[in-house]
Design a protein around this motif. Structure first.
Motif, mmCIF file in Angstrom:
data_model
loop_
_atom_site.group_PDB
_atom_site.id
_atom_site.type_symbol
_atom_site.label_atom_id
_atom_site.label_comp_id
_atom_site.label_asym_id
_atom_site.label_seq_id
_atom_site.Cartn_x
_atom_site.Cartn_y
_atom_site.Cartn_z
ATOM 1 N N TYR A 15 61.985 -30.450 10.704
ATOM 2 C CA TYR A 15 61.050 -31.058 11.653
ATOM 3 C C TYR A 15 60.063 -32.010 10.973
ATOM 4 O O TYR A 15 59.029 -32.349 11.545
ATOM 5 N N ARG A 16 60.385 -32.462 9.772
ATOM 6 C CA ARG A 16 59.525 -33.433 9.089
ATOM 7 C C ARG A 16 59.878 -34.828 9.569
ATOM 8 O O ARG A 16 61.047 -35.210 9.630
ATOM 9 N N ARG A 17 58.850 -35.593 9.950
ATOM 10 C CA ARG A 17 59.069 -36.962 10.400
ATOM 11 C C ARG A 17 59.416 -37.841 9.210
ATOM 12 O O ARG A 17 58.733 -37.820 8.185
ATOM 13 N N VAL A 18 60.489 -38.647 9.374
ATOM 14 C CA VAL A 18 60.940 -39.528 8.290
ATOM 15 C C VAL A 18 61.255 -40.904 8.886
ATOM 16 O O VAL A 18 61.482 -41.046 10.097
ATOM 17 N N VAL A 19 61.234 -41.919 7.996
ATOM 18 C CA VAL A 19 61.653 -43.280 8.361
ATOM 19 C C VAL A 19 62.740 -43.700 7.390
ATOM 20 O O VAL A 19 62.739 -43.302 6.218
ATOM 21 N N ALA A 20 63.677 -44.509 7.877
ATOM 22 C CA ALA A 20 64.777 -44.979 7.036
ATOM 23 C C ALA A 20 65.205 -46.357 7.523
ATOM 24 O O ALA A 20 65.093 -46.680 8.713
ATOM 25 N N GLY A 42 66.577 -41.274 22.931
ATOM 26 C CA GLY A 42 66.191 -40.378 21.850
ATOM 27 C C GLY A 42 65.374 -39.191 22.351
ATOM 28 O O GLY A 42 64.838 -39.185 23.457
ATOM 29 N N ARG A 43 65.260 -38.198 21.510
ATOM 30 C CA ARG A 43 64.514 -36.997 21.851
ATOM 31 C C ARG A 43 63.027 -37.217 21.604
ATOM 32 O O ARG A 43 62.633 -38.033 20.762
ATOM 33 N N PRO A 44 62.147 -36.509 22.310
ATOM 34 C CA PRO A 44 60.703 -36.638 22.043
ATOM 35 C C PRO A 44 60.341 -35.960 20.730
ATOM 36 O O PRO A 44 60.975 -34.974 20.329
ATOM 37 N N PRO A 45 59.309 -36.445 20.029
ATOM 38 C CA PRO A 45 58.907 -35.849 18.745
ATOM 39 C C PRO A 45 58.107 -34.565 18.962
ATOM 40 O O PRO A 45 56.876 -34.533 18.825
ATOM 41 N N GLU A 46 58.788 -33.497 19.306
ATOM 42 C CA GLU A 46 58.135 -32.214 19.561
ATOM 43 C C GLU A 46 59.062 -31.076 19.175
ATOM 44 O O GLU A 46 60.278 -31.266 19.029
ATOM 45 N N VAL A 47 58.480 -29.894 19.030
ATOM 46 C CA VAL A 47 59.259 -28.704 18.678
ATOM 47 C C VAL A 47 59.868 -28.143 19.949
ATOM 48 O O VAL A 47 59.169 -27.891 20.933
ATOM 49 N N GLU A 90 54.924 -27.674 13.959
ATOM 50 C CA GLU A 90 53.974 -28.579 14.618
ATOM 51 C C GLU A 90 53.028 -29.213 13.607
ATOM 52 O O GLU A 90 52.583 -30.354 13.800
ATOM 53 N N ASP A 91 52.721 -28.488 12.540
ATOM 54 C CA ASP A 91 51.884 -29.081 11.485
ATOM 55 C C ASP A 91 52.613 -30.224 10.791
ATOM 56 O O ASP A 91 52.005 -31.228 10.419
ATOM 57 N N ARG A 92 53.936 -30.097 10.644
ATOM 58 C CA ARG A 92 54.700 -31.168 10.026
ATOM 59 C C ARG A 92 54.792 -32.381 10.944
ATOM 60 O O ARG A 92 54.879 -33.528 10.467
ATOM 61 N N LEU A 93 54.787 -32.146 12.257
ATOM 62 C CA LEU A 93 54.917 -33.266 13.192
ATOM 63 C C LEU A 93 53.696 -34.181 13.175
ATOM 64 O O LEU A 93 53.820 -35.386 13.433
ATOM 65 N N VAL A 94 52.522 -33.639 12.895
ATOM 66 C CA VAL A 94 51.302 -34.451 12.938
ATOM 67 C C VAL A 94 51.097 -35.243 11.654
ATOM 68 O O VAL A 94 50.186 -36.082 11.587
ATOM 69 N N ARG A 95 51.915 -35.017 10.657
ATOM 70 C CA ARG A 95 51.772 -35.751 9.407
ATOM 71 C C ARG A 95 52.428 -37.123 9.535
ATOM 72 O O ARG A 95 53.254 -37.364 10.398
ATOM 73 N N GLU A 96 52.032 -38.016 8.623
ATOM 74 C CA GLU A 96 52.598 -39.360 8.611
ATOM 75 C C GLU A 96 54.083 -39.298 8.227
ATOM 76 O O GLU A 96 54.503 -38.440 7.465
ATOM 77 N N GLY A 148 73.024 -55.646 12.195
ATOM 78 C CA GLY A 148 72.063 -56.007 11.153
ATOM 79 C C GLY A 148 71.268 -54.785 10.715
ATOM 80 O O GLY A 148 71.521 -53.631 11.109
ATOM 81 N N GLU A 149 70.275 -55.033 9.883
ATOM 82 C CA GLU A 149 69.457 -53.950 9.351
ATOM 83 C C GLU A 149 68.450 -53.482 10.402
ATOM 84 O O GLU A 149 67.812 -54.290 11.074
ATOM 85 N N VAL A 150 68.321 -52.158 10.535
ATOM 86 C CA VAL A 150 67.398 -51.570 11.500
ATOM 87 C C VAL A 150 66.539 -50.538 10.782
ATOM 88 O O VAL A 150 66.898 -50.037 9.710
ATOM 89 N N GLN A 151 65.409 -50.260 11.364
ATOM 90 C CA GLN A 151 64.530 -49.202 10.867
ATOM 91 C C GLN A 151 64.398 -48.141 11.960
ATOM 92 O O GLN A 151 64.088 -48.459 13.101
ATOM 93 N N ILE A 152 64.610 -46.913 11.577
ATOM 94 C CA ILE A 152 64.556 -45.820 12.549
ATOM 95 C C ILE A 152 63.470 -44.830 12.121
ATOM 96 O O ILE A 152 63.093 -44.746 10.948
ATOM 97 N N GLU A 153 62.969 -44.099 13.091
ATOM 98 C CA GLU A 153 62.035 -43.003 12.833
ATOM 99 C C GLU A 153 62.563 -41.779 13.578
ATOM 100 O O GLU A 153 62.907 -41.863 14.762
ATOM 101 N N GLY A 154 62.623 -40.670 12.869
ATOM 102 C CA GLY A 154 63.169 -39.459 13.477
ATOM 103 C C GLY A 154 62.721 -38.215 12.753
ATOM 104 O O GLY A 154 61.813 -38.244 11.899
ATOM 105 N N LEU A 155 63.372 -37.117 13.112
ATOM 106 C CA LEU A 155 63.065 -35.814 12.529
ATOM 107 C C LEU A 155 64.204 -35.387 11.628
ATOM 108 O O LEU A 155 65.379 -35.417 12.027
ATOM 109 N N LEU A 156 63.863 -34.984 10.421
ATOM 110 C CA LEU A 156 64.849 -34.417 9.514
ATOM 111 C C LEU A 156 65.091 -32.974 9.943
ATOM 112 O O LEU A 156 64.154 -32.171 9.986
#
Length: 323
Positions: free
Chosen positions: A130-135, A269-274, A106-112, A200-208
């Motif tokens: 559970y680290r939030r990443v963008v790609a 998609g899944r919610p950003p939670e543990v 949960e501490d990793r989820l609140v980080r940028e 085309g090119e997309v940007q995603i945000e998810g959990l590693l």
């Protein structure tokens, strides 16, 4: 003449009339049932035999009922509360470990969100679970994989796994696996969900995420027929030629948006939670309750002799073996 007739009539009245049918019945031989009763009555009774003895004549035998418990039975009964107590203590440690793990995630989820590196060491993913990443990259829908069946809100469907192809500034290409979310079974074919196939090119945000552990009851995957029952990250990466990196795309929980995506065939998609289960409190209560209950049973068995009416009281039982 008249006098003779009167005498004859008086003689006939003095005689008793007997019906012929009754006469035949009275002269008939006794029935078989009557004969059996007569024979039974005429036969000798058991009491007429001088050697006959009833159960009251048998001498009673005094037997001990307060014998000691067998050691092996007490040992088995004592092993139950001891084992349950140690399992309860083990669950206490598991609760501490699980609570600390959830707090770390949960501490990793609140980080940028962290930009996903171009090349990733699979051995280091466990430190970023559970680290939030963008790609950024381009989806390879021609290499799409469906994992199923998967249930979402009571509906049958699949998880959509699409490789994301990325190109860095130096022109080098790298690919990671992206779990885009759930789609209904009716939208399994790509022709049924054109809005869910962005180009085309997309940007995603998810959990590693760290690779999943397979259940022993889960059937094996069949890469030859592109049939997948379990997200085996290494096997799926080798099948499409990507890095063994698993990213779960996230979205904010929204019921109306989920309905819209399900209708259009866009993965939910899944919610950003543990989503780790933590049932160790129930397990602790169960094991310690079992230990306390079996300890009380053991104490009652040890204090009460076998067959006794009270604690520490023995008694005899009179019985006859011939009863």
């Amino acid at each position: 003449m008249e006098k003779s007739r009167n005498l004859f009539r008086s003689f006939r009245r003095s005689q008793q009339y007997i019906c012929p049918q009754c006469f035949r019945q009275n002269t008939r031989k006794p029935s078989s049932l009557l004969r059996q009763q007569q024979r039974r009555h005429q036969s000798s009774q058991p009491v007429d035999d001088p050697a006959f003895k009833s159960i009251l004549d048998k001498p009673p035998i005094l037997m001990r009922s307060g014998r000691k418990h067998k050691p092996i039975g007490l040992a088995i009964l004592a092993a139950i509360p001891i084992t349950a107590f140690f399992l309860g203590c083990w669950q206490v440690k598991r609760l501490e470990w699980k609570s600390e793990l959830i707090a770390r995630f949960e501490d990793r989820l609140v980080r940028e969100p962290l930009p996903l590196p171009h090349n990733i060491d699979p051995e280091a993913i466990k430190d970023f679970d559970y680290r939030r990443v963008v790609a950024r990259g381009k989806y390879r829908h021609d290499k799409e994989m469906l994992i199923g069946p998967r249930i979402h809100d009571g509906n049958d469907g699949y998880l959509v796994i699409t490789p994301l192809e990325r190109i860095d500034n130096a022109g080098r290409t790298s690919t990671v696996l992206v779990c885009r979310g759930w789609i209904p079974k009716a939208k399994a074919k790509q022709s049924e969900r054109q809005p869910g196939l962005p180009t085309g090119e997309v940007q995603i945000e998810g959990l590693l995420r760290e690779p999943w552990k397979k259940n022993i009851f889960t059937p094996a995957n069949s890469p030859e027929s592109n049939t997948w029952h379990f997200p085996d990250v290494a096997q799926m990466a080798a099948h499409v030629g990507s890095q063994a990196v698993w990213v779960e795309e996230t979205m904010k929980p929204n019921l109306l948006e989920s309905y819209r995506r399900e209708e259009a065939g866009i993965p939910i998609g899944r919610p950003p939670e543990v989503n780790l289960r933590n049932n160790h409190v129930q397990y602790i209560f169960t094991w310690f309750s079992l230990s306390a209950a079996t300890t009380l049973m053991l104490w009652m068995v040890v204090r009460k002799p076998p067959g006794g009416r009270g604690f520490g009281v023995g008694r005899g039982v009179r019985e006859s073996r011939e009863w």
